[in-house]
Design a protein around this motif. Structure first.
Motif, PDB file in Angstrom:
ATOM      1  N   GLY A  14       0.762  -1.236   0.000  1.00  0.00           N
ATOM      2  CA  GLY A  14       0.000   0.000   0.000  1.00  0.00           C
ATOM      3  C   GLY A  14       0.788   1.279   0.000  1.00  0.00           C
ATOM      4  O   GLY A  14       0.225   2.367  -0.174  1.00  0.00           O
ATOM      5  N   GLY A  15       2.102   1.215   0.186  1.00  0.00           N
ATOM      6  CA  GLY A  15       2.926   2.418   0.164  1.00  0.00           C
ATOM      7  C   GLY A  15       4.139   2.290   1.066  1.00  0.00           C
ATOM      8  O   GLY A  15       4.132   1.550   2.053  1.00  0.00           O
ATOM      9  N   ALA A  16       5.191   3.015   0.713  1.00  0.00           N
ATOM     10  CA  ALA A  16       6.424   2.974   1.492  1.00  0.00           C
ATOM     11  C   ALA A  16       6.295   3.830   2.751  1.00  0.00           C
ATOM     12  O   ALA A  16       5.717   4.917   2.717  1.00  0.00           O
ATOM     13  CB  ALA A  16       7.591   3.471   0.641  1.00  0.00           C
ATOM     14  N   ASP A  17       6.829   3.340   3.847  1.00  0.00           N
ATOM     15  CA  ASP A  17       6.817   4.127   5.083  1.00  0.00           C
ATOM     16  C   ASP A  17       7.604   5.419   4.906  1.00  0.00           C
ATOM     17  O   ASP A  17       7.233   6.466   5.445  1.00  0.00           O
ATOM     18  CB  ASP A  17       7.414   3.313   6.233  1.00  0.00           C
TER      19      ASP A  17
ATOM     20  N   ALA B  62       7.005   9.882  -5.625  1.00  0.00           N
ATOM     21  CA  ALA B  62       7.444   9.663  -4.245  1.00  0.00           C
ATOM     22  C   ALA B  62       6.334   9.987  -3.261  1.00  0.00           C
ATOM     23  O   ALA B  62       6.086   9.230  -2.309  1.00  0.00           O
ATOM     24  CB  ALA B  62       8.683  10.509  -3.950  1.00  0.00           C
ATOM     25  N   LEU B  63       5.626  11.090  -3.480  1.00  0.00           N
ATOM     26  CA  LEU B  63       4.550  11.470  -2.571  1.00  0.00           C
ATOM     27  C   LEU B  63       3.391  10.487  -2.640  1.00  0.00           C
ATOM     28  O   LEU B  63       2.890  10.019  -1.603  1.00  0.00           O
ATOM     29  CB  LEU B  63       4.065  12.883  -2.903  1.00  0.00           C
ATOM     30  N   GLN B  64       2.946  10.162  -3.845  1.00  0.00           N
ATOM     31  CA  GLN B  64       1.795   9.270  -3.987  1.00  0.00           C
ATOM     32  C   GLN B  64       2.108   7.840  -3.566  1.00  0.00           C
ATOM     33  O   GLN B  64       1.189   7.093  -3.207  1.00  0.00           O
ATOM     34  CB  GLN B  64       1.308   9.296  -5.437  1.00  0.00           C
ATOM     35  N   ALA B  65       3.378   7.456  -3.589  1.00  0.00           N
ATOM     36  CA  ALA B  65       3.759   6.104  -3.183  1.00  0.00           C
ATOM     37  C   ALA B  65       4.108   6.019  -1.696  1.00  0.00           C
ATOM     38  O   ALA B  65       4.507   4.968  -1.206  1.00  0.00           O
ATOM     39  CB  ALA B  65       4.949   5.631  -4.010  1.00  0.00           C
TER      40      ALA B  65
ATOM     41  N   TRP C 209       0.200   8.055   6.735  1.00  0.00           N
ATOM     42  CA  TRP C 209       1.010   8.410   7.897  1.00  0.00           C
ATOM     43  C   TRP C 209       2.515   8.303   7.621  1.00  0.00           C
ATOM     44  O   TRP C 209       3.326   8.376   8.555  1.00  0.00           O
ATOM     45  CB  TRP C 209       0.656   7.562   9.129  1.00  0.00           C
ATOM     46  N   GLY C 210       2.893   8.155   6.364  1.00  0.00           N
ATOM     47  CA  GLY C 210       4.310   8.029   6.032  1.00  0.00           C
ATOM     48  C   GLY C 210       5.002   9.373   5.851  1.00  0.00           C
ATOM     49  O   GLY C 210       4.390  10.445   5.934  1.00  0.00           O
ATOM     50  N   ARG C 211       6.320   9.308   5.606  1.00  0.00           N
ATOM     51  CA  ARG C 211       7.158  10.500   5.460  1.00  0.00           C
ATOM     52  C   ARG C 211       7.761  10.525   4.067  1.00  0.00           C
ATOM     53  O   ARG C 211       8.327   9.523   3.603  1.00  0.00           O
ATOM     54  CB  ARG C 211       8.294  10.503   6.483  1.00  0.00           C
ATOM     55  N   CYS C 212       7.669  11.665   3.418  1.00  0.00           N
ATOM     56  CA  CYS C 212       8.216  11.850   2.068  1.00  0.00           C
ATOM     57  C   CYS C 212       9.261  12.957   2.122  1.00  0.00           C
ATOM     58  O   CYS C 212       8.961  14.073   2.530  1.00  0.00           O
ATOM     59  CB  CYS C 212       7.105  12.190   1.083  1.00  0.00           C
ATOM     60  N   VAL C 213      10.479  12.630   1.707  1.00  0.00           N
ATOM     61  CA  VAL C 213      11.589  13.584   1.764  1.00  0.00           C
ATOM     62  C   VAL C 213      11.963  14.018   0.353  1.00  0.00           C
ATOM     63  O   VAL C 213      12.166  13.176  -0.527  1.00  0.00           O
ATOM     64  CB  VAL C 213      12.825  12.959   2.450  1.00  0.00           C
ATOM     65  N   PHE C 214      12.071  15.318   0.145  1.00  0.00           N
ATOM     66  CA  PHE C 214      12.534  15.860  -1.127  1.00  0.00           C
ATOM     67  C   PHE C 214      14.005  16.257  -0.988  1.00  0.00           C
ATOM     68  O   PHE C 214      14.341  17.202  -0.277  1.00  0.00           O
ATOM     69  CB  PHE C 214      11.710  17.088  -1.534  1.00  0.00           C
ATOM     70  N   LEU C 215      14.877  15.512  -1.683  1.00  0.00           N
ATOM     71  CA  LEU C 215      16.300  15.824  -1.702  1.00  0.00           C
ATOM     72  C   LEU C 215      16.732  16.435  -3.030  1.00  0.00           C
ATOM     73  O   LEU C 215      17.620  17.277  -3.073  1.00  0.00           O
ATOM     74  CB  LEU C 215      17.144  14.562  -1.454  1.00  0.00           C
TER      75      LEU C 215
ATOM     76  N   LEU D 157      -2.037  14.460   0.067  1.00  0.00           N
ATOM     77  CA  LEU D 157      -1.315  14.849   1.275  1.00  0.00           C
ATOM     78  C   LEU D 157      -2.187  14.754   2.522  1.00  0.00           C
ATOM     79  O   LEU D 157      -1.993  13.879   3.369  1.00  0.00           O
ATOM     80  CB  LEU D 157      -0.766  16.276   1.113  1.00  0.00           C
ATOM     81  N   MET D 158      -3.176  15.611   2.634  1.00  0.00           N
ATOM     82  CA  MET D 158      -3.915  15.737   3.883  1.00  0.00           C
ATOM     83  C   MET D 158      -4.704  14.486   4.246  1.00  0.00           C
ATOM     84  O   MET D 158      -4.622  13.986   5.381  1.00  0.00           O
ATOM     85  CB  MET D 158      -4.845  16.945   3.805  1.00  0.00           C
ATOM     86  N   HIS D 159      -5.473  13.958   3.307  1.00  0.00           N
ATOM     87  CA  HIS D 159      -6.330  12.812   3.629  1.00  0.00           C
ATOM     88  C   HIS D 159      -5.531  11.540   3.906  1.00  0.00           C
ATOM     89  O   HIS D 159      -6.062  10.613   4.525  1.00  0.00           O
ATOM     90  CB  HIS D 159      -7.327  12.564   2.494  1.00  0.00           C
ATOM     91  N   ARG D 160      -4.282  11.514   3.439  1.00  0.00           N
ATOM     92  CA  ARG D 160      -3.427  10.356   3.721  1.00  0.00           C
ATOM     93  C   ARG D 160      -2.488  10.614   4.905  1.00  0.00           C
ATOM     94  O   ARG D 160      -1.662   9.757   5.226  1.00  0.00           O
ATOM     95  CB  ARG D 160      -2.608  10.011   2.468  1.00  0.00           C
ATOM     96  N   GLN D 161      -2.622  11.774   5.531  1.00  0.00           N
ATOM     97  CA  GLN D 161      -1.817  12.107   6.717  1.00  0.00           C
ATOM     98  C   GLN D 161      -0.315  11.978   6.432  1.00  0.00           C
ATOM     99  O   GLN D 161       0.474  11.592   7.305  1.00  0.00           O
ATOM    100  CB  GLN D 161      -2.206  11.197   7.896  1.00  0.00           C
ATOM    101  N   ARG D 162       0.083  12.325   5.229  1.00  0.00           N
ATOM    102  CA  ARG D 162       1.484  12.227   4.858  1.00  0.00           C
ATOM    103  C   ARG D 162       2.252  13.476   5.289  1.00  0.00           C
ATOM    104  O   ARG D 162       1.687  14.571   5.384  1.00  0.00           O
ATOM    105  CB  ARG D 162       1.623  12.057   3.339  1.00  0.00           C
ATOM    106  N   GLN D 163       3.528  13.312   5.490  1.00  0.00           N
ATOM    107  CA  GLN D 163       4.390  14.425   5.870  1.00  0.00           C
ATOM    108  C   GLN D 163       5.424  14.647   4.767  1.00  0.00           C
ATOM    109  O   GLN D 163       6.098  13.700   4.346  1.00  0.00           O
ATOM    110  CB  GLN D 163       5.103  14.121   7.189  1.00  0.00           C
ATOM    111  N   ILE D 164       5.565  15.889   4.293  1.00  0.00           N
ATOM    112  CA  ILE D 164       6.599  16.239   3.329  1.00  0.00           C
ATOM    113  C   ILE D 164       7.738  16.943   4.068  1.00  0.00           C
ATOM    114  O   ILE D 164       7.506  17.885   4.832  1.00  0.00           O
ATOM    115  CB  ILE D 164       6.062  17.161   2.221  1.00  0.00           C
TER     116      ILE D 164
END
Length: 349
Positions: free
Chosen positions: A239-242, A257-260, A264-270, A284-291
């Motif tokens: 269902g997606g990478a932590d 990267a964001l959609q995968a 509640w996972g963390r997405c880092v932009f390097l 972003l919001m409905h999936r509780q993801r953090q950028i």
């Protein structure tokens, strides 16, 4: 007068080799006998093809000796040096900051706000020479376990990847996705493994890079970029990478990267530059993801990165695919500019 060979970048996709005076260290400075000097993607993007940016943006090249990934041996010390000694193996944190602004106080000289901030290889002489003058405060000790090629890579690319891994707090509970398997992306996979990530997935547009990462034992799943990539990552991670780390800097890579990223996972932009568009609610919001945005690293974390690599028994120089002597710096840059290689290093053994 004692002279040395040094490489400059005129900004027209060539390298200019010059014979210049060997420098002498001033107060608080050391002279390094260079052993390895890496070529970074930013060298290609901002300097090699054309000189881009301004002094204020930190991207201006001021016709200095190129190379911001230096590693070598302390050969001579100027007055006031108290910590490092002749013969010490070191790498150089590639930004010399003011030491007093809030970022410098935190050890993040990369984000120094002082107008006199200077980057090695950009606004002050860098590592593509037989010798380099560095401020003692910018040095990081290189553990005996690590090679000089390891060291030069840590001074920018590996350090950048390490900061992203720390910001995302990668642990043995996490599956980690890395999008874009250039040198920084592959370094992120090495470091994720060192932190105990339970699964590592890599995405790239080039099958050759995926094959290289697999050959080096850095991947559990290799995914070719394209319309099926998101589904493949979700299938590999339930269902997606932590943690997802974008090292591509491309709009499509960042979006993937964001959609995968798991709920509640963390997405880092390097990866730097360019843009990204996404649906704020759905992606972003409905999936509780953090950028998380991350830029290079701190002096403290660069030292910690070296210690961790030594403790984990891991060598980032495994990513080096091409090595050239300083006299062949033009060929080294041409190979790096093609974008089909791993890490390219200029060696001065």
């Amino acid at each position: 007068m004692t002279t040395m060979l040094a490489a400059y970048l005129p900004g027209n996709s060539t390298v200019d080799l010059r014979e210049i005076a060997r420098p002498e260290p001033g107060i608080g400075q050391v002279r390094l006998k260079m052993r390895a000097s890496g070529i970074c993607g930013s060298d290609i993007k901002y300097i090699y093809h054309q000189h881009v940016g301004s002094k204020q943006s930190g991207a201006a090249y001021l016709d200095v000796v190129a190379g911001h990934e230096p590693s070598g041996v302390v050969e001579a010390r100027g007055p006031g040096c108290r910590h490092f000694r002749e013969g010490d193996r070191v790498l150089v944190y590639h930004i010399s900051g003011c030491g007093f602004c809030p970022s410098c106080r935190r050890g993040y000289q990369i984000s120094c706000t002082d107008p006199e901030r200077r980057a090695y290889g950009w606004q002050r002489d860098g590592g593509h020479a037989e010798y380099l003058i560095a401020d003692e405060r910018d040095l990081v000790a290189l553990p005996d376990f690590l090679s000089f090629e390891d060291g030069c890579f840590v001074s920018c690319g590996v350090g950048t990847a390490y900061e992203g891994i720390l910001r995302a707090a990668v642990s043995g509970s996490d599956s980690v996705l890395v999008v874009g398997l250039g040198p920084v992306g592959m370094a992120a996979l090495i470091l994720a493994g060192g932190r105990g990530a339970k699964k590592r997935i890599g995405v790239d547009t080039q099958p050759e890079r995926l094959a290289t990462a697999q050959r080096l034992g850095l991947l559990d799943e290799a995914v070719l970029a394209g319309p099926d990539a998101l589904g493949a990552v979700e299938a590999a991670t339930r269902g997606g990478a932590d943690v997802a780390i974008d090292c591509s800097g491309a709009p499509q890579g960042r979006l993937l990267a964001l959609q995968a990223t798991a709920t509640w996972g963390r997405c880092v932009f390097l990866g730097e530059q360019d843009t990204v568009q996404f649906r704020v609610s759905e992606d972003l919001m409905h999936r509780q993801r953090q950028i998380i945005g991350s830029w290079v690293t701190s002096l403290h974390n660069m030292e910690k990165c070296c210690r961790d690599l030594a403790d984990w028994g891991r060598h980032p120089d495994a990513i080096v695919t091409h090595r050239f002597p300083l006299t062949a710096a033009a060929e080294a840059y041409a190979v790096m500019a093609e974008g089909k290689c791993g890490k390219v290093v200029i060696t001065m053994d």
